[in-house]
Design an enzyme around this catalytic site. Structure first.
Site, PDB file in Angstrom:
ATOM      1  N   LYS A 175      74.415  47.325  94.105  1.00  0.00           N
ATOM      2  CA  LYS A 175      73.178  47.544  94.887  1.00  0.00           C
ATOM      3  C   LYS A 175      72.275  46.389  94.314  1.00  0.00           C
ATOM      4  O   LYS A 175      71.887  46.178  93.232  1.00  0.00           O
ATOM      5  CB  LYS A 175      72.176  48.707  94.785  1.00  0.00           C
ATOM      6  CG  LYS A 175      71.125  48.723  95.863  1.00  0.00           C
ATOM      7  CD  LYS A 175      70.014  49.619  95.375  1.00  0.00           C
ATOM      8  CE  LYS A 175      68.946  48.941  94.494  1.00  0.00           C
ATOM      9  NZ  LYS A 175      68.241  47.917  95.370  1.00  0.00           N
ATOM     10  N   GLU A 250      70.670  45.990  80.380  1.00  0.00           N
ATOM     11  CA  GLU A 250      70.050  45.005  79.990  1.00  0.00           C
ATOM     12  C   GLU A 250      68.629  44.903  80.495  1.00  0.00           C
ATOM     13  O   GLU A 250      68.411  44.726  81.765  1.00  0.00           O
ATOM     14  CB  GLU A 250      70.902  43.772  80.334  1.00  0.00           C
ATOM     15  CG  GLU A 250      71.968  43.720  79.119  1.00  0.00           C
ATOM     16  CD  GLU A 250      71.797  44.183  77.935  1.00  0.00           C
ATOM     17  OE1 GLU A 250      70.899  43.643  77.405  1.00  0.00           O
ATOM     18  OE2 GLU A 250      72.880  44.638  77.117  1.00  0.00           O
ATOM     19  N   CYS A 284      64.590  36.828  82.068  1.00  0.00           N
ATOM     20  CA  CYS A 284      64.439  38.042  80.717  1.00  0.00           C
ATOM     21  C   CYS A 284      64.604  37.225  79.539  1.00  0.00           C
ATOM     22  O   CYS A 284      64.008  37.675  78.557  1.00  0.00           O
ATOM     23  CB  CYS A 284      65.332  39.041  80.958  1.00  0.00           C
ATOM     24  SG  CYS A 284      67.229  38.488  80.792  1.00  0.00           S
ATOM     25  N   GLU A 384      55.796  41.802  78.700  1.00  0.00           N
ATOM     26  CA  GLU A 384      56.470  40.899  79.641  1.00  0.00           C
ATOM     27  C   GLU A 384      55.815  40.529  80.907  1.00  0.00           C
ATOM     28  O   GLU A 384      55.463  41.187  81.728  1.00  0.00           O
ATOM     29  CB  GLU A 384      57.815  41.246  79.921  1.00  0.00           C
ATOM     30  CG  GLU A 384      58.940  40.522  80.479  1.00  0.00           C
ATOM     31  CD  GLU A 384      60.166  40.946  80.826  1.00  0.00           C
ATOM     32  OE1 GLU A 384      61.182  40.190  80.651  1.00  0.00           O
ATOM     33  OE2 GLU A 384      60.473  41.979  81.284  1.00  0.00           O
TER      34      GLU A 384
END
Length: 483
Positions: A175, A250, A284, A384
């Site tokens: 997906k 992750e 990331c 983040e």
């Protein structure tokens, strides 16, 4: 005429039972609808899973070299479509052309790499402690796995999950993120062209809030591989663990680059600048914190601000230095964090505003942003942001710089710029990150080495890429043969 694409299930492109679709828009020109995709339901996901489970035994018995041949042909098919895939990625995700072309090449290389690794799968022979006995191990496919992938690397990340999964003999339901499903679609078209047997790899589009539960908790799923935010990844890991499924997540990062007095400032600015502002900071592993020794702090601030101001921002098809954010929501999030930085007392040295005007009015653009006078406990230094925003933090010495670098909930990537061998080695020994670099940007990793993080950047179970990428998708059986 806007093209509508289906799900790929059992070797066929099919519509969702919902009869509904969603739009994918160009982040450089939001009025442009790039394509439409299926707004799938739980029933669609379950059908894809059932199809994958039905195909699993047959695919597992295909010899590894034959599975590798399919991957190699898929790599060649993608190579033939590289220009098309690059343009598709730019138009749906916003990435600059050269960055997108590099990502497509990465997917090509990943499929070729695991095509060769499929030849080596098998196991090892061990020496038995008894006579007339053979002792060995076997690598066997995990079974049926689901892959949930993000929008920021919409062809590379699906490739580095798909390729080892298929090489190892698993069947797959994937997906992609709804804002960028086109690039993953092209991967599946290439696998279809390469002759992958029906049902081995399946592709379902739609909302994560709808499809996430069946893709992580279905009783016939043996493993779940996820890349995305820490909040969602934590939920995925917890849901999968309840069913004792193998899980790999992750997730986020708040990656530091330490700059020491021995560094060449021009080289340090280049490494930090590319790490912070490349891919619009939507990585990331982006360098969102520069921890700079006080002896070179002012010099670095002046140089990195000048670097940020010099960057060309524009539509990805024009191959600028920095493209648009992927969506209005991501743009607004970055602008909110810039306001947070100002309110926390950080000094805005460069950028900090949404770009407007002829080129920019219908896209999601922000000028690359540099904050100085940042304390490491500020939100802009701890959370983040996922945009081109750099926080520069002052450190009195190496020990303080290292402590600041480790003072975060994340531990994905980190680097140091120094000509001092002792500092370099101390950094490598003590940094709390899954990827540690000396005199390098935080972003980028070769495809044959393990990738993953520490702390809240990862579930700390299995790494991705290289041989480690195969570890997740295989189960080890110990075999005794007494003759």
């Amino acid at each position: 005429m806007v093209t509508e694409y289906g799900n790929y299930v059992g070797g066929e492109w099919t519509d969702s039972v919902s009869g509904e679709t969603f739009e994918v828009r160009n982040p450089a020109e939001s009025s442009e609808i790039v394509s439409r995709f299926q707004d799938s339901t739980v029933s669609d996901a379950e059908s894809a899973i059932d199809t994958a489970v039905a195909a699993q035994n047959d695919w597992a018995t295909v010899p590894g070299p034959e599975r590798g041949s399919v991957l190699n042909q898929a790599s060649q098919a993608l190579e033939d479509r590289k220009a098309e895939a690059t343009e598709t990625l730019v138009r749906e995700e916003g990435k600059a052309w050269s960055e997108a072309a590099g990502e497509v090449q990465r997917a090509i290389d990943i499929f070729a790499y695991y095509a060769q690794k499929a030849f080596d799968l098998g196991g090892v022979v061990k020496s038995s402690s008894g006579r007339d006995k053979e002792l060995s191990t076997r690598q066997e496919p995990l079974g049926t796995v689901t892959l949930i992938t993000p929008w920021n690397y919409p062809i590379a990340i699906p490739a580095w999950k798909l390729a080892p999964a298929l090489a190892a003999g698993n069947t797959v339901v994937a997906k992609p993120a709804s804002v960028a499903p086109n690039s993953t679609r092209i991967l599946f078209e290439c696998l279809d062209e390469a002759g992958l047997p029906d049902g081995v790899a399946n592709y379902v589009t739609g909302s994560g809030s709808v499809l996430g539960d069946p893709l992580t908790t279905h009783e016939d799923i043996d493993g779940v591989s996820f890349t995305g935010s820490t909040s969602v990844g934590t939920s995925v890991a917890q849901a999968a663990a309840e069913g004792l499924k193998r899980v790999q997540c992750e997730m986020g990062g708040k990656n530091p680059t330490i700059v020491m007095p021995s560094a060449d400032i021009e080289e340090a600015v280049e490494a930090v600048g590319i790490g912070a502002f490349g891919t619009t900071g939507q990585s990331c592993t982006a360098a969102s914190r520069a921890i700079v020794h006080e002896q070179v702090y002012d010099e670095f601030i002046e140089a990195i601000a000048e670097y940020a101001e010099s960057l060309d921002v524009g539509p990805g098809l024009d191959d600028p230095d920095v493209g648009p954010h992927v969506s209005k929501g991501e743009l607004e999030s970055t602008l909110d964090y810039i306001d947070v930085g100002k309110s926390e007392g950080a000094t805005l040295e460069a950028g900090g505003e949404q770009l407007t005007g002829e080129t920019y009015d219908n896209g999601y653009y922000v000028r690359p942003t540099v904050f100085s006078d940042v304390d490491n406990d500020m939100r802009i230094a701890q959370e983040e942001i996922f945009g081109p925003v750099l926080s520069v933090i002052r450190a009195g010495d190496f020990e303080e710089a290292l402590a600041l670098a480790n003072d975060t909930d994340y531990g994905l990537s980190a680097s140091i710029i120094t000509q001092d061998l002792t500092e370099a080695n101390e950094f490598l020994d003590r940094i709390e990150a899954g990827v540690a670099k000396v005199n390098e940007k935080t972003t980028g990793l070769e495809l044959h080495v393990p990738f993953g993080g520490y702390k809240q950047s990862s579930t700390n179970t299995y790494r991705e890429q290289g041989d480690a990428g195969l570890d997740f998708f295989t189960a080890t059986k110990t075999v005794y043969r007494n003759y």
